[in-house]
Write a protein that holds these residues in place. Structure first.
Motif, short mmCIF file in Angstrom:
data_model
loop_
_atom_site.label_atom_id
_atom_site.label_comp_id
_atom_site.label_asym_id
_atom_site.label_seq_id
_atom_site.Cartn_x
_atom_site.Cartn_y
_atom_site.Cartn_z
N LEU A 1 0.84 -1.20 0.00
CA LEU A 1 0.00 0.00 0.00
C LEU A 1 0.87 1.25 0.00
O LEU A 1 0.61 2.20 -0.74
CB LEU A 1 -0.93 0.00 1.21
CG LEU A 1 -1.79 1.26 1.38
CD1 LEU A 1 -2.75 1.42 0.21
CD2 LEU A 1 -2.54 1.20 2.70
N GLY A 2 1.91 1.25 0.81
CA GLY A 2 2.82 2.39 0.85
C GLY A 2 3.50 2.65 -0.48
O GLY A 2 3.63 3.80 -0.91
N LEU A 3 3.92 1.58 -1.16
CA LEU A 3 4.53 1.74 -2.48
C LEU A 3 3.54 2.32 -3.49
O LEU A 3 3.90 3.17 -4.30
CB LEU A 3 5.06 0.39 -2.97
CG LEU A 3 6.27 -0.16 -2.22
CD1 LEU A 3 6.56 -1.59 -2.65
CD2 LEU A 3 7.49 0.73 -2.42
N ALA A 4 2.29 1.87 -3.43
CA ALA A 4 1.26 2.39 -4.33
C ALA A 4 0.99 3.86 -4.05
O ALA A 4 0.90 4.68 -4.98
CB ALA A 4 -0.02 1.57 -4.20
N VAL A 5 0.89 4.23 -2.78
CA VAL A 5 0.66 5.63 -2.42
C VAL A 5 1.84 6.49 -2.87
O VAL A 5 1.66 7.58 -3.42
CB VAL A 5 0.38 5.78 -0.91
CG1 VAL A 5 0.43 7.23 -0.47
CG2 VAL A 5 -0.96 5.15 -0.55
N ASP A 6 3.05 6.01 -2.66
CA ASP A 6 4.23 6.76 -3.08
C ASP A 6 4.23 6.98 -4.59
O ASP A 6 4.56 8.07 -5.07
CB ASP A 6 5.51 6.04 -2.64
CG ASP A 6 6.74 6.88 -2.92
OD1 ASP A 6 6.82 8.02 -2.41
OD2 ASP A 6 7.62 6.41 -3.67
N GLU A 7 3.86 5.96 -5.34
CA GLU A 7 3.80 6.09 -6.80
C GLU A 7 2.75 7.13 -7.20
O GLU A 7 2.98 7.95 -8.10
CB GLU A 7 3.49 4.74 -7.45
CG GLU A 7 3.44 4.76 -8.94
CD GLU A 7 4.77 5.09 -9.61
OE1 GLU A 7 4.75 5.49 -10.80
OE2 GLU A 7 5.84 4.96 -8.98
N LEU A 8 1.60 7.11 -6.55
CA LEU A 8 0.57 8.11 -6.84
C LEU A 8 1.04 9.51 -6.47
O LEU A 8 0.78 10.47 -7.20
CB LEU A 8 -0.72 7.77 -6.09
CG LEU A 8 -1.49 6.58 -6.66
CD1 LEU A 8 -2.55 6.11 -5.68
CD2 LEU A 8 -2.12 6.95 -8.00
N GLU A 9 1.75 9.64 -5.35
CA GLU A 9 2.29 10.94 -4.96
C GLU A 9 3.30 11.44 -6.00
O GLU A 9 3.37 12.63 -6.28
CB GLU A 9 2.98 10.86 -3.60
CG GLU A 9 2.03 10.73 -2.44
CD GLU A 9 2.76 10.65 -1.11
OE1 GLU A 9 2.44 11.47 -0.23
OE2 GLU A 9 3.65 9.79 -0.96
N ARG A 10 4.08 10.52 -6.54
CA ARG A 10 5.08 10.89 -7.52
C ARG A 10 4.42 11.35 -8.82
O ARG A 10 4.82 12.36 -9.41
CB ARG A 10 6.02 9.72 -7.81
CG ARG A 10 7.19 10.07 -8.73
CD ARG A 10 8.02 8.87 -9.08
NE ARG A 10 7.31 7.89 -9.89
CZ ARG A 10 7.02 8.04 -11.19
NH1 ARG A 10 7.38 9.12 -11.83
NH2 ARG A 10 6.39 7.09 -11.83
N GLN A 11 3.40 10.64 -9.26
CA GLN A 11 2.75 10.95 -10.53
C GLN A 11 1.83 12.16 -10.46
O GLN A 11 1.69 12.89 -11.44
CB GLN A 11 1.94 9.74 -11.01
CG GLN A 11 2.79 8.58 -11.43
CD GLN A 11 1.96 7.38 -11.87
OE1 GLN A 11 0.74 7.43 -11.93
NE2 GLN A 11 2.64 6.30 -12.16
N THR A 12 1.16 12.34 -9.33
CA THR A 12 0.18 13.42 -9.18
C THR A 12 0.45 14.14 -7.87
O THR A 12 -0.04 13.71 -6.81
CB THR A 12 -1.25 12.84 -9.19
OG1 THR A 12 -1.41 12.01 -10.33
CG2 THR A 12 -2.29 13.95 -9.22
N PRO A 13 1.21 15.23 -7.91
CA PRO A 13 1.64 15.90 -6.67
C PRO A 13 0.50 16.28 -5.71
O PRO A 13 0.67 16.19 -4.52
CB PRO A 13 2.36 17.14 -7.19
CG PRO A 13 2.86 16.74 -8.53
CD PRO A 13 1.81 15.83 -9.09
#
Length: 119
Positions: free
Chosen positions: A68-80
């Motif tokens: 879940l943390g990896l998915a959230v980090d990826e979303l944070e990276r793609q969409t600030p």
């Protein structure tokens, strides 16, 4: 840069850090049970033993939290400016249940993450 403290992505990374600590505790605190599981051959080694089952789930929850943390980090990276009220409420409910059942636990660590997912 993601919506975060100091302009850096942190929510997903915080979940990964919490997951890492959780998984480390699962391995260290329950080392004798892990030795039993290995000695039993791993496959179907939990059986109906509630302690073995709890230890396996404790470990697996840490792995799931890391994913879940990896998915959230990826979303944070793609969409600030990404945020998720649905995920925030779900995480908050999980934290509240966790701290109600086990006040002396690491569930408290996820509270700031749930809050920032909401905001």
């Amino acid at each position: 840069m993601g919506l975060a403290m100091g302009g850096r992505r942190w929510r997903g990374r915080a979940l990964c850090a919490i997951a890492g600590v959780h998984t480390l505790v699962a391995c260290v605190e329950f080392a004798p049970v892990w030795r039993e599981l290995w000695a039993a051959g791993v496959v179907d080694s939990v059986g109906r033993d509630p302690l073995r089952g709890a230890v396996a789930w404790f470990f697996l929850f840490g792995v799931l939290l890391a994913l879940l943390g990896l998915a959230v980090d990826e979303l944070e990276r793609q969409t600030p400016a990404w945020h998720s009220p649905t995920l925030a409420v779900g995480l908050l409910v999980l934290v509240l249940i966790g701290v109600t059942l086990m006040p002396a636990s690491g569930f408290w660590l996820a509270l700031p993450v749930a809050w920032r997912l909401w905001r």
